[in-house]
Enzyme design. Structure first.
Site, PDB file in Angstrom:
ATOM      1  N   ARG A   1      10.123   0.591  -2.255  1.00 40.27           N
ATOM      2  CA  ARG A   1       9.512  -0.334  -3.215  1.00 40.27           C
ATOM      3  C   ARG A   1       8.944   0.409  -4.420  1.00 40.27           C
ATOM      4  NH1 ARG A   1       5.666  -2.428   1.536  1.00 40.27           N
ATOM      5  NH2 ARG A   1       7.458  -1.657   2.704  1.00 40.27           N
TER       6      ARG A   1
ATOM      7  N   LYS B   1       8.429  10.587   9.278  1.00 32.29           N
ATOM      8  CA  LYS B   1       8.984   9.751  10.340  1.00 32.29           C
ATOM      9  C   LYS B   1       9.102  10.558  11.635  1.00 32.29           C
ATOM     10  CE  LYS B   1      11.931   6.804   7.432  1.00 32.29           C
ATOM     11  NZ  LYS B   1      11.373   5.490   7.819  1.00 32.29           N
TER      12      LYS B   1
END
Ligand code: BES
Ligand code: MN
Ligand code: ZN
Length: 495
Positions: free
Chosen positions: A353, A279
Site C-alpha cells: 500500500r 516475515k
C-alpha cells in the site's frame, strides 16, 4: 503453435487426434456421436464397458479407430450435462490439451465448442480453447541448465465450429491467442526469481513491449525523478534495498490522444521479506511472486498491444524490493506521501500500500476514465476468499459492476468485499494522518481503505490477487491471473 477453425464433419478430418466429449451419464456430445456412428458404435461401447465415466476432465485415448480418418480420438469427460459452468468448461479444455501436449499428437481437432454452457456462446468457447492451448504449453526453463523441449509439443490446434467459419470466430481466436500470450508473459515474470526479476528487469521488459509493438510507449522514472515528485511513501520502502526502484509506465494509444485513458496499476515488489517487520521463513521464497500485480499489468499491455483496440490505456508499475537494512523503514517511522498525507508505518510488511498510494496519486495526471490497481496485497485475502476469486473493492459502483461482468465473461473470477466507511477508523494514527495497518480484523478491507484515501479523485477499483496470482505446492508457479479479466475489462470499454 498455430490455431485454425474448421467446420467439416470430424470423422473426415486428417489430424493426429480428435477431441470429443462424453457426459457423466454416458451421453456422447454431437461430434462424439458422429464418430460413434462412423465407428459402428465403438465409443458408446467403451462407455458401456466403463472405460470412461465422463467425470470432468477425465481422459481416454483411442488409437486407430475404424471408420475415422484421424489417427487418434481423445474422449474427455464433461461432467454432468446440466451442471456445466464456465469454470467447468475451462477445466475440460485444459485437461484435454494438457493431456495432448507432449503426447504423440501434434495436430489436434477439438470438438468442444458444441458443449452447451450457460452464458457461453461459441465466441467465448473458441477463445477459451485458444487460451488453454497457450496455458498448457508454457514451461519455465529460464533458470534450468537443461532446457529440453517436450518430445512432441502441440503444433496446430484446430477448433471445430458448428457453423462455417465466421468473422466472430476468427476474432475469438485472435483474442484467445493475444490473451494466452499476455498470460504467459505474466507467468514468466512471476516465476523468475528475485535475483533476476528486479525492478530494473521489469523496466527492461516494459521497454521491450514498447519496442515490439506500435502505439505503445515506455517511460521509466528513476529514483531522482521520484524524489522530485515527492513520492516519499514509495521511496521509503525502496531505501531498504540496494536495487534501484523504478516507476514503470506504458502508454498505449489506440484512440484519439485526448480521450481519457484507463489506468492499470500493478504492485511490483520483486521480493517482499517483510522488511524490519520480517516475515517467518516458512514459504518466504513465494514472496518473489509479490510482483504478480505488475506482471499481470504488463501481460495485459502485451495482449492490448497485440489486439490494438480503439481505446487508450496506461500501465503504471511502482517497483522495488522490501528488505531489512540499516536504512530501511522502521516501525513507528512517519513518511510523507506524494499526496501530502503523512503515514505512520506501524508494520514494514504492509509495504504494498505504501508504494501503491503514490502510484495512485501520480495517476491523477492522466485524468483517467478509470483506475484499477492489482496487487498481492494481503494474506488476509487468502484467508477470506481462498484461491478461487480475487478480492474486489472500490469507490465506484459502475466500475465494480463492469469488472464483475468482465470477470464472468473471462472466467477470471472476483468477489466483492465491502469498503464501508465504518472500517476507516481502524487506520487511525496518533502520530500521522493515517496508519499503514488496521489491526487484526478485515485486513483486506482495511488495506483497501488505506488505498481509498489516495483515490478520492479517481474512479477506482482494487483487485487483491494474493490468493490467485500463483499456486503453491507441487504445481508452484504463477498463474498469469488476472490478465484475462483485465484484458476483457478493457476490450469491453471499446463497445
Ligand atoms: N505481499 C504481502 C501479502 C501476501 C502475503 C500475499 C502472503 C500472499 C501471501 C504483503 O505485503 C503483506 O505482507 N501484507 C501483510 C499485511 C499486514 C502486515 C497488515 C500481511 O498480509 O500479512
Ligand atoms: Mn509485505
Ligand atoms: Zn508485499
Amino acid at each position: 503453435m498455430e490455431f485454425s477453425l474448421e467446420s467439416q464433419n470430424p470423422q473426415l478430418v486428417t489430424a493426429d487426434c480428435i477431441v470429443v466429449g462424453v457426459y457423466e451419464d454416458g451421453e456422447l456430445t454431437s461430434s462424439a456421436q458422429q464418430l460413434n456412428s462412423a465407428s459402428q458404435g465403438f465409443l458408446a461401447k467403451l462407455v458401456d464397458e466403463g472405460d470412461i465415466e465422463g467425470k470432468t476432465g477425465q481422459t481416454l485415448l483411442l488409437h486407430q479407430v475404424e471408420g475415422i480418418t484421424a489417427k487418434r480420438v481423445l474422449m474427455v469427460g464433461c461432467g454432468k450435462k446440466d451442471e456445466l459452468t464456465t469454470s467447468q468448461y475451462r477445466k475440460i479444455t485444459h485437461a484435454a490439451l494438457k493431456f495432448l501436449n507432449g503426447s504423440a499428437s501434434q495436430s489436434v481437432l477439438i470438438c468442444l465448442t458444441e458443449l452447451d454452457v450457460p452464458n457461453m456462446g461459441s465466441h467465448r468457447k473458441t477463445r477459451q480453447i485458444a487460451e488453454a492451448g497457450h496455458y498448457v504449453q508454457y514451461r519455465f526453463d529460464h533458470t534450468k541448465a537443461e532446457k529440453l523441449p517436450p518430445a512432441h509439443p502441440l503444433k496446430t490446434i484446430t477448433i471445430h465450429q458448428a457453423e462455417s467459419t465466421s468473422s466472430s470466430a476468427q476474432q475469438a481466436l485472435h483474442e484467445g491467442n493475444a490473451i494466452g500470450l499476455g498470460v504467459n508473459l505474466a507467468r514468466e515474470l512471476g516465476n523468475l526469481p528475485g535475483n533476476i526479476c528486479t525492478p530494473t528487469y521489469l523496466a527492461r521488459q516494459a521497454a521491450q513491449i514498447a519496442s515490439d509493438y506500435k502505439n505503445i510507449k515506455a517511460t521509466i522514472l528513476e529514483q531522482k525523478d521520484m524524489e522530485k515528485l515527492a513520492m516519499g511513501s514509495f521511496l521509503s520502502v525502496a531505501k531498504g534495498s540496494r536495487e534501484a526502484p523504478k516507476l514503470i509506465m506504458l502508454e498505449y494509444t489506440g484512440a484519439d490522444k485526448n480521450e481519457p485513458p484507463h489506468v492499470l496499476i500493478g504492485k511490483g515488489i520483486t521480493f517482499d521479506s517483510g522488511g524490519i517487520s520480517i516475515k517467518p521463513g516458512q514459504a518466504m521464497d513465494e514472496m518473489k511472486f509479490d510482483m504478480c500485480g505488475a506482471a499481470s499489468v504488463l501481460g495485459t499491455m502485451k495482449t492490448i498491444a497485440e489486439l490494438q483496440p480503439k481505446l487508450n490505456v496506461v500501465a503504471i508499475v511502482p517497483s522495488c524490493e522490501n528488505l531489512p537494512d540499516g536504512n530501511a523503514n522502521k516501525p513507528g517511522d512517519v513518511v510523507t506521501s506524494m499526496s501530502g498525507q503523512t503515514i505512520e508505518i506501524l508494520n514494514t510488511d504492509a509495504e504494498g500500500r505504501l508504494i501503491l498510494c503514490d502510484a495512485l496519486t501520480y495517476s491523477e495526471k492522466f485524468k483517467p476514465a478509470s483506475v484499477i490497481d492489482v496487487a498481492t496485497l494481503t494474506g488476509a485475502c487468502v484467508v477470506a476468499l481462498g484461491k478461487h476469486p480475487a478480492g474486489l473493492l472500490g469507490n465506484n459502483d459502475e466500475l465494480i459492476d463492469d469488472i464483475k461482468q468482465a470477470a464472468n465473461t473471462s472466467c477470471d473470477r472476483v468477489w466483492q468485499l465491502p469498503l464501508w466507511e465504518d472500517y476507516q477508523e481502524q487506520l487511525k494514527s496518533n502520530f500521522a494522518d493515517i496508519a499503514n495497518i488496521g489491526g487484526p480484523g478485515a485486513g483486506t478491507i482495511t488495506a483497501a481503505c488505506f488505498l481509498s484515501r489516495f483515490a478520492k479523485k479517481l474512479k477506482w477499483a482494487h483487485l487483491d490477487i494474493a490468493g490467485v496470482a500463483w499456486e503453491s505446492g507441487n504445481n508452484k508457479g504463477a498463474t498469469g491471473r488476472p490478465v484475462a479479466l483485465l484484458s476483457q475489462y478493457l476490450l469491453d470499454r471499446c463497445k
